[in-house]
Design an enzyme around this catalytic site. Structure first.
Site, PDB file in Angstrom:
ATOM      1  N   GLN A  51       0.819  -1.200   0.000  1.00 40.13           N
ATOM      2  CA  GLN A  51       0.000   0.000   0.000  1.00 40.13           C
ATOM      3  C   GLN A  51       0.862   1.262   0.000  1.00 40.13           C
ATOM      4  O   GLN A  51       1.696   1.455   0.890  1.00 40.13           O
ATOM      5  CB  GLN A  51      -0.913   0.025   1.234  1.00 40.13           C
ATOM      6  CG  GLN A  51      -1.909  -1.117   1.280  1.00 40.13           C
ATOM      7  CD  GLN A  51      -1.410  -2.305   2.063  1.00 40.13           C
ATOM      8  OE1 GLN A  51      -0.214  -2.491   2.209  1.00 40.13           O
ATOM      9  NE2 GLN A  51      -2.328  -3.129   2.555  1.00 40.13           N
TER      10      GLN A  51
ATOM     11  N   GLN B  15      -0.230  -0.473  -5.698  1.00 34.94           N
ATOM     12  CA  GLN B  15      -1.358  -0.784  -4.826  1.00 34.94           C
ATOM     13  C   GLN B  15      -1.797   0.478  -4.097  1.00 34.94           C
ATOM     14  O   GLN B  15      -0.979   1.205  -3.532  1.00 34.94           O
ATOM     15  CB  GLN B  15      -0.966  -1.868  -3.810  1.00 34.94           C
ATOM     16  CG  GLN B  15      -2.119  -2.311  -2.920  1.00 34.94           C
ATOM     17  CD  GLN B  15      -1.783  -3.519  -2.069  1.00 34.94           C
ATOM     18  OE1 GLN B  15      -0.780  -4.192  -2.286  1.00 34.94           O
ATOM     19  NE2 GLN B  15      -2.627  -3.799  -1.098  1.00 34.94           N
ATOM     20  N   ASP B  16      -3.120   0.742  -4.144  1.00 35.79           N
ATOM     21  CA  ASP B  16      -3.706   1.880  -3.418  1.00 35.79           C
ATOM     22  C   ASP B  16      -3.238   3.237  -3.945  1.00 35.79           C
ATOM     23  O   ASP B  16      -2.917   4.140  -3.170  1.00 35.79           O
ATOM     24  CB  ASP B  16      -3.377   1.795  -1.921  1.00 35.79           C
ATOM     25  CG  ASP B  16      -4.057   0.629  -1.233  1.00 35.79           C
ATOM     26  OD1 ASP B  16      -4.699  -0.161  -1.937  1.00 35.79           O
ATOM     27  OD2 ASP B  16      -3.918   0.495  -0.019  1.00 35.79           O
TER      28      ASP B  16
ATOM     29  N   ASP C 105      -6.507  -2.665  -5.959  1.00 36.34           N
ATOM     30  CA  ASP C 105      -7.367  -1.726  -5.235  1.00 36.34           C
ATOM     31  C   ASP C 105      -6.934  -0.283  -5.483  1.00 36.34           C
ATOM     32  O   ASP C 105      -6.938   0.543  -4.560  1.00 36.34           O
ATOM     33  CB  ASP C 105      -7.313  -2.002  -3.723  1.00 36.34           C
ATOM     34  CG  ASP C 105      -7.690  -3.428  -3.361  1.00 36.34           C
ATOM     35  OD1 ASP C 105      -8.278  -4.118  -4.196  1.00 36.34           O
ATOM     36  OD2 ASP C 105      -7.368  -3.843  -2.228  1.00 36.34           O
TER      37      ASP C 105
ATOM     38  N   ARG D 128     -13.449  -5.645  -5.932  1.00 34.08           N
ATOM     39  CA  ARG D 128     -13.736  -6.698  -4.957  1.00 34.08           C
ATOM     40  C   ARG D 128     -14.307  -6.077  -3.684  1.00 34.08           C
ATOM     41  O   ARG D 128     -14.017  -4.918  -3.357  1.00 34.08           O
ATOM     42  CB  ARG D 128     -12.483  -7.501  -4.644  1.00 34.08           C
ATOM     43  CG  ARG D 128     -11.316  -6.684  -4.114  1.00 34.08           C
ATOM     44  CD  ARG D 128     -10.160  -7.582  -3.755  1.00 34.08           C
ATOM     45  NE  ARG D 128      -9.032  -6.817  -3.230  1.00 34.08           N
ATOM     46  CZ  ARG D 128      -8.058  -7.350  -2.483  1.00 34.08           C
ATOM     47  NH1 ARG D 128      -8.101  -8.640  -2.180  1.00 34.08           N
ATOM     48  NH2 ARG D 128      -7.061  -6.612  -2.053  1.00 34.08           N
TER      49      ARG D 128
END
Length: 527
Positions: free
Chosen positions: A322, A344-345, A366, A434
């Site tokens: 993240q 990620q993120d 994500d 998700r």
């Protein structure tokens, strides 16, 4: 931390009244027995009596009392968290606790806003933000596998979270009731439909600045690394801004390696760069050294933030997990012709109302996530190459309460492989999103989905968790990855047909206090 799933903020009470409380068009909650947590309501608001009968018979009397009681408990919660003994916490736990201090302070602010407004639709946004704050405080410890430290927090926080949920439900019923009395849908609040491609709540001066190209001639502050401006860093310029009026900061071309924090008190700041990849703000904080919340290269809390022609970047790389390029908790924030680069993120659409137009977003897992009311229009979403044995997920929206008005909508945009992914895209599974939280929602409408999107479209979180309570929808998408014939068979997944899409009219959309991202929105009569 894995996270947050997808959402859609459409006229939620007109069309998808999910949750424990489902009201008719003219219903209001006027007693504790109608709330999600009646025992907690009775404990703090009265012994089960119909409080509306004993309160002033104003339109929002029961609602006002509920929010005031919740505000009182928020002040107490902030005091208790501030006075905690954290001497036994390690460095990482103290970082997470510091986030909590900021988040509980913000919650007091949001509840004060909600109490003071005559517009329950605005209050629904602010109460939803307060709920996001509670979840984020916990996430900071979960990120570091330090959930056991949460046992040191005041026990009253459980009741406080339930009071927030009750206030949200009570306020939502007020919104629903009020909406039936709106006589001119296109004039609800200040959210008229515009043909300029920007939300109506932008002033004419702001729209004019956004639509221009090149450097602004009337910037209040100029940032330049070569010393030709007022400051050499963005942080210095932000610190010099103030007064509440719109402050235009021109950030000249260059790579600015700094972590910029735009606090809640720094309102109405506009950053204008010299173009995507010409003006770049970059950092490398990540969840291996700090919380996801604090990893943002640029973190914005001040309302009315606007950015144009700038790249926001986090260079930590996929191996650091993240790592946020930009986090926005700014109400009525707008990003136009901006780029967000990470893995990620990447882009944390943290809370409140946000609009993205003609932007580029890059990431792996994500990489558009958060609990905001977020609209992406005419944007390019690029899936980057992840690490070996990883799957990619475009969205992860964090709606934890069925009465929140939050969600993510992607309209008239494109989802495709980035240059480093294109040659190997067949080696990875790629999904639209998700569900990390039980009530997450998202929608992809009239967007081009390239062939790297898996036929199932959506990825489960864990077993059957949230599959019947989430709301995922697709409507009139195109491209090799847009076929819905092989999509997941979950109870919460929907292919919106023309008849269902007709429910998303401008009238319903506006009455739901939704955003108006401009002409061509797939909720008008043109559908």
């Amino acid at each position: 931390m894995d996270k947050l799933v997808l959402a859609f903020f459409i006229s939620y009470f007109f069309i998808f009244p999910l949750g424990k409380i489902v009201h008719g068009a003219s219903s209001r909650i006027t007693s504790c027995s109608q709330t999600p947590y009646p025992d907690v309501c009775n404990k703090f608001m009265g012994n089960g009596i119909n409080l509306a009968a004993s309160l002033d018979q104003t339109h929002f009397s029961f609602r006002d009392y509920a929010i005031q009681v919740t505000l009182n408990q928020a002040v107490r919660a902030h005091q208790l968290v501030s006075s905690m003994d954290v001497s036994s916490f390690d460095v990482r736990a103290k970082l997470a606790w510091n986030d909590c201090l900021e988040l509980y302070e913000d919650t007091v602010y949001h509840l004060n806003q909600s109490k003071s407004t005559n517009n329950p639709m605005d209050a629904q946004t602010w109460l939803s933000a307060a709920i996001a704050n509670q979840q984020t405080c916990q996430n900071g410890f979960i990120d570091f596998n330090l959930a056991s430290n949460l046992q040191n927090f005041p026990s009253m926080l459980t009741n406080f979270s339930k009071l927030l949920s009750n206030s949200l439900a009570i306020n939502k019923a007020t919104v629903t009731s009020s909406s039936t009395h709106s006589t001119t849908a296109k004039q609800v609040g200040n959210r008229r439909l515009l043909v300029t491609g920007f939300p109506a709540w932008l002033s004419a001066a702001d729209r004019k600045l956004l639509q221009k190209t090149g450097a602004p001639t009337n910037a209040d502050i100029v940032v330049a690394q070569d010393g030709s401006g007022d400051f050499e860093s963005i942080s210095e310029a932000v610190a010099a801004a103030g007064g509440g009026k719109r402050t235009v900061i021109h950030v000249k071309a260059g790579v600015y390696t700094e972590n910029v924090v735009i606090s809640r008190s720094a309102k109405n700041i506009m950053l204008i760069g010299d173009g995507i990849d010409a003006t770049v703000v970059t950092g490398s904080k990540n969840a291996q050294t700090t919380t996801t919340f604090s990893s943002a290269t640029v973190g914005v809390s001040g309302d009315g933030f606007i950015a144009r022609d700038i790249t926001f970047e986090n260079t930590a790389g996929p191996q650091k997990y993240q790592a946020v390029a930009l986090r926005s908790g700014s109400d009525f924030s707008v990003f136009y012709r901006c780029s967000f680069k990470g893995y990620q993120d990447t882009l944390y659409v943290y809370s409140q109302r946000q609009f993205y137009r003609d932007c580029d977003i890059y990431g792996t897992i994500d990489f558009i996530f958060g609990d905001a009311v977020a609209v992406f229009q005419s944007c390019n979403i690029y899936i980057r190459r992840p690490m070996s044995n990883q799957m990619t997920t475009v969205t992860a929206q964090a709606r934890t309460d069925p009465n929140e008005n939050t969600g993510i909508i992607v309209h008239n945009s494109r989802v495709t492989a980035s240059s480093d992914m294109r040659a190997v895209q067949g080696s990875f599974k790629n999904y639209l999103g998700r569900p990390w939280q039980k009530y997450s929602r998202t929608v992809f409408m009239k967007s081009a989905l390239d062939g790297l999107i898996d036929a199932e479209g959506w990825l489960p979180w864990s077993g059957s968790f949230a599959l019947n309570t989430l709301y995922y929808a697709e409507h009139m998408n195109t491209g090799a990855g847009a076929s819905t014939s092989g999509r997941v068979k979950w109870g919460g997944y929907h292919v919106i047909n023309a008849a269902e899409a007709a429910k998303f009219t401008v009238g319903n959309f506006l009455a739901g206090d939704a955003w108006i991202p401009g002409t061509g929105v797939p909720f008008d009569a043109g559908l």
